[in-house]
Write an enzyme that holds these catalytic residues in place. Sequence first.
Site, PDB file in Angstrom:
ATOM      1  N   LYS A 106       0.857  -1.188   0.000  1.00 17.56           N
ATOM      2  CA  LYS A 106       0.000   0.000   0.000  1.00 17.56           C
ATOM      3  C   LYS A 106       0.889   1.232   0.000  1.00 17.56           C
ATOM      4  CE  LYS A 106      -4.544   0.511   0.057  1.00 17.56           C
ATOM      5  NZ  LYS A 106      -5.474  -0.378  -0.676  1.00 17.56           N
ATOM      6  N   ASP A 146      -6.644   4.174  -5.348  1.00 16.84           N
ATOM      7  CA  ASP A 146      -7.240   4.031  -4.023  1.00 16.84           C
ATOM      8  C   ASP A 146      -7.978   5.338  -3.734  1.00 16.84           C
ATOM      9  OD1 ASP A 146      -7.135   3.779  -0.829  1.00 16.84           O
ATOM     10  OD2 ASP A 146      -6.692   1.814  -1.665  1.00 16.84           O
TER      11      ASP A 146
END
Length: 226
Positions: A106, A146
Amino acid sequence: MSVKVNNRKATDDQFDRAAELIGLNDDIRDSLKIPDRELMVEVPLRKDDGTIHSFRGYRVQHNNSRGPFKGGIRFHHEVDLDEVRSLASLMTWKTALVDIPYGGGKGGITVNPHELSERELERLSRRFFRTIDPIIGVNKDIPAPDVNTNAQIMAWFLDEYGQLHGHTPGIVTGKPIKLGGSLGREAATGKGTAIITRETAKRYEIDLEGATVVIQGFGNVGSYTG
């Protein structure tokens, strides 16, 4: 006044409960809580008025035992290392649960993208991707959109990587269709949530006819879930 949730603790607590249920060895449990790599970078940006602002960027690579690290990049003013660590580990569990050959990663930048012009957003995105380039690759780590990032930002990432290494469509997912993106990708998470809710209700014999639901947030995921 809002209180920031300790994402790392919440994720670790969930992991510990799951590990207990499957009888996971303590040594393996402790090892899986520690990310393989954490990268924290400075991302300077020359704004349209000529001033220079610096932003903090992150990429956490949690585990690649099953394949390349995989996970999104978010732009949000509350992003911090603790949050990115938590989300990277959740990506490891998600890819494992659905049995696809990826690990978990991430990334993000602590920035409010709504305060930037489109040109500033492009410069920031490109600079960030160049900064994390040494640890990114189709067989190493594959970013994706995202929170507050989208197909356009992935296109900038793709172009930036191409300038350094040659055109490589597989370096990011969530890119525009015309650049090799996947149909249905934008709606997939929200529709997946709706499908899982429907199937879970069937399993537990919950009648959804006339039922009401609460959707927390109404961004890309929430809007398609609704």
